[in-house]
Design a protein around this motif. Structure first.
Motif, PDB file in Angstrom:
ATOM      1  N   PRO A 157      20.204 -29.947 -35.847  1.00 63.50           N
ATOM      2  CA  PRO A 157      21.433 -29.186 -35.598  1.00 63.50           C
ATOM      3  C   PRO A 157      22.650 -29.942 -36.120  1.00 63.50           C
ATOM      4  CG  PRO A 157      20.511 -30.047 -33.545  1.00 63.50           C
ATOM      5  CD  PRO A 157      19.547 -30.380 -34.629  1.00 63.50           C
ATOM      6  N   PRO A 158      23.775 -29.250 -36.285  1.00 61.26           N
ATOM      7  CA  PRO A 158      24.976 -29.931 -36.778  1.00 61.26           C
ATOM      8  C   PRO A 158      25.490 -30.983 -35.787  1.00 61.26           C
ATOM      9  CG  PRO A 158      25.456 -27.630 -36.236  1.00 61.26           C
ATOM     10  CD  PRO A 158      23.991 -27.824 -36.066  1.00 61.26           C
ATOM     11  N   SER A 159      26.086 -32.020 -36.325  1.00 63.25           N
ATOM     12  CA  SER A 159      26.576 -33.122 -35.494  1.00 63.25           C
ATOM     13  C   SER A 159      27.647 -32.679 -34.513  1.00 63.25           C
ATOM     14  CB  SER A 159      27.120 -34.246 -36.375  1.00 63.25           C
ATOM     15  OG  SER A 159      26.070 -34.859 -37.075  1.00 63.25           O
ATOM     16  N   TRP A 160      28.525 -31.775 -34.933  1.00 63.03           N
ATOM     17  CA  TRP A 160      29.600 -31.339 -34.032  1.00 63.03           C
ATOM     18  C   TRP A 160      29.024 -30.665 -32.782  1.00 63.03           C
ATOM     19  CZ3 TRP A 160      29.985 -26.316 -32.592  1.00 63.03           C
ATOM     20  CH2 TRP A 160      29.394 -25.352 -33.397  1.00 63.03           C
ATOM     21  N   LEU A 161      27.928 -29.939 -32.945  1.00 58.87           N
ATOM     22  CA  LEU A 161      27.314 -29.271 -31.802  1.00 58.87           C
ATOM     23  C   LEU A 161      26.658 -30.292 -30.870  1.00 58.87           C
ATOM     24  CD1 LEU A 161      26.654 -26.637 -30.375  1.00 58.87           C
ATOM     25  CD2 LEU A 161      24.681 -26.384 -31.890  1.00 58.87           C
ATOM     26  N   ALA A 162      26.015 -31.290 -31.455  1.00 61.37           N
ATOM     27  CA  ALA A 162      25.401 -32.350 -30.647  1.00 61.37           C
ATOM     28  C   ALA A 162      26.465 -33.127 -29.877  1.00 61.37           C
ATOM     29  CB  ALA A 162      24.595 -33.286 -31.537  1.00 61.37           C
ATOM     30  N   MET A 163      27.589 -33.396 -30.519  1.00 64.37           N
ATOM     31  CA  MET A 163      28.667 -34.129 -29.850  1.00 64.37           C
ATOM     32  C   MET A 163      29.285 -33.303 -28.723  1.00 64.37           C
ATOM     33  SD  MET A 163      28.595 -37.033 -31.186  1.00 64.37           S
ATOM     34  CE  MET A 163      30.083 -37.835 -30.703  1.00 64.37           C
ATOM     35  N   ALA A 164      29.517 -32.013 -28.953  1.00 60.11           N
ATOM     36  CA  ALA A 164      30.060 -31.147 -27.906  1.00 60.11           C
ATOM     37  C   ALA A 164      29.088 -31.078 -26.729  1.00 60.11           C
ATOM     38  CB  ALA A 164      30.333 -29.759 -28.471  1.00 60.11           C
ATOM     39  N   HIS A 165      27.802 -30.969 -27.035  1.00 57.06           N
ATOM     40  CA  HIS A 165      26.762 -30.937 -25.999  1.00 57.06           C
ATOM     41  C   HIS A 165      26.821 -32.217 -25.157  1.00 57.06           C
ATOM     42  CE1 HIS A 165      22.771 -30.072 -24.308  1.00 57.06           C
ATOM     43  NE2 HIS A 165      22.400 -31.296 -24.651  1.00 57.06           N
ATOM     44  N   GLY A 166      26.922 -33.355 -25.806  1.00 56.71           N
ATOM     45  CA  GLY A 166      26.977 -34.625 -25.101  1.00 56.71           C
ATOM     46  C   GLY A 166      28.246 -34.800 -24.276  1.00 56.71           C
ATOM     47  N   PHE A 167      29.383 -34.395 -24.828  1.00 52.20           N
ATOM     48  CA  PHE A 167      30.645 -34.532 -24.094  1.00 52.20           C
ATOM     49  C   PHE A 167      30.684 -33.640 -22.858  1.00 52.20           C
ATOM     50  CE2 PHE A 167      32.722 -36.069 -28.197  1.00 52.20           C
ATOM     51  CZ  PHE A 167      32.759 -37.373 -27.770  1.00 52.20           C
ATOM     52  N   LEU A 168      30.198 -32.400 -22.994  1.00 50.86           N
ATOM     53  CA  LEU A 168      30.148 -31.509 -21.829  1.00 50.86           C
ATOM     54  C   LEU A 168      29.201 -32.058 -20.774  1.00 50.86           C
ATOM     55  CD1 LEU A 168      30.184 -27.959 -23.443  1.00 50.86           C
ATOM     56  CD2 LEU A 168      31.892 -28.917 -21.899  1.00 50.86           C
ATOM     57  N   ALA A 169      28.056 -32.582 -21.214  1.00 54.56           N
ATOM     58  CA  ALA A 169      27.103 -33.162 -20.266  1.00 54.56           C
ATOM     59  C   ALA A 169      27.709 -34.366 -19.556  1.00 54.56           C
ATOM     60  CB  ALA A 169      25.819 -33.554 -20.988  1.00 54.56           C
ATOM     61  N   ALA A 170      28.429 -35.202 -20.291  1.00 55.65           N
ATOM     62  CA  ALA A 170      29.062 -36.374 -19.678  1.00 55.65           C
ATOM     63  C   ALA A 170      30.103 -35.958 -18.638  1.00 55.65           C
ATOM     64  CB  ALA A 170      29.702 -37.243 -20.756  1.00 55.65           C
ATOM     65  N   ALA A 171      30.860 -34.903 -18.934  1.00 57.43           N
ATOM     66  CA  ALA A 171      31.838 -34.404 -17.965  1.00 57.43           C
ATOM     67  C   ALA A 171      31.139 -33.890 -16.708  1.00 57.43           C
ATOM     68  CB  ALA A 171      32.692 -33.304 -18.596  1.00 57.43           C
ATOM     69  N   GLY A 172      30.040 -33.163 -16.898  1.00 57.30           N
ATOM     70  CA  GLY A 172      29.289 -32.655 -15.758  1.00 57.30           C
ATOM     71  C   GLY A 172      28.690 -33.771 -14.922  1.00 57.30           C
ATOM     72  N   VAL A 173      28.144 -34.780 -15.572  1.00 58.64           N
ATOM     73  CA  VAL A 173      27.554 -35.914 -14.847  1.00 58.64           C
ATOM     74  C   VAL A 173      28.638 -36.678 -14.089  1.00 58.64           C
ATOM     75  CG1 VAL A 173      26.515 -38.208 -15.181  1.00 58.64           C
ATOM     76  CG2 VAL A 173      25.478 -36.213 -16.223  1.00 58.64           C
TER      77      VAL A 173
END
Length: 122
Positions: free
Chosen positions: A35-51
């Motif tokens: 998948p594109p890097s921007w999508l992976a980064m958004a996924h990770g940032f949202l997950a970090a906020a949730g955690v």
């Protein structure tokens, strides 16, 4: 802010995170590309906020016990996400489907437990 409300907001963040994860999984399993890097980064940032919100609710406020289990599972799943990103994605190697699937399954279980804690108080 009360613990249940923080758990609910964390649930919403993880729901958006899951949408990105579904799209990334579909991209990876439907072809040989990552998948594109921007999508992976958004996924990770949202997950970090949730955690972060989940950890605050569990460690500082009075959250139900299932929220703690959910936090531990999300942290375990995040290890898979970090490995996928740093070892494979950044080096332009195909993401191993087994690690992708394990990451998703752990996150789904954690999300179910978080949903129970946030909306049923279990």
């Amino acid at each position: 802010m009360e613990a249940i409300r923080m758990l609910q907001i964390s649930t919403y963040l993880f729901a958006f995170t899951a949408l990105g994860g579904i799209v990334m999984g579909w991209i990876r399993f439907s072809g040989a590309r990552n998948p594109p890097s921007w999508l992976a980064m958004a996924h990770g940032f949202l997950a970090a906020a949730g955690v972060t919100l989940l950890a605050y609710a569990v460690l500082v406020l009075e959250a139900p016990g299932t929220a703690l289990i959910s936090l531990l599972l999300f942290l375990a799943g995040s290890v898979g996400g970090v490995v996928l990103n740093l070892v494979y994605h950044l080096n332009d190697k195909p993401l191993p489907k087994g690690i992708v699937a394990a990451h998703a399954i752990i996150a789904l279980i954690a999300f179910g437990l978080l949903y129970m804690a946030a909306f049923t108080g279990a």
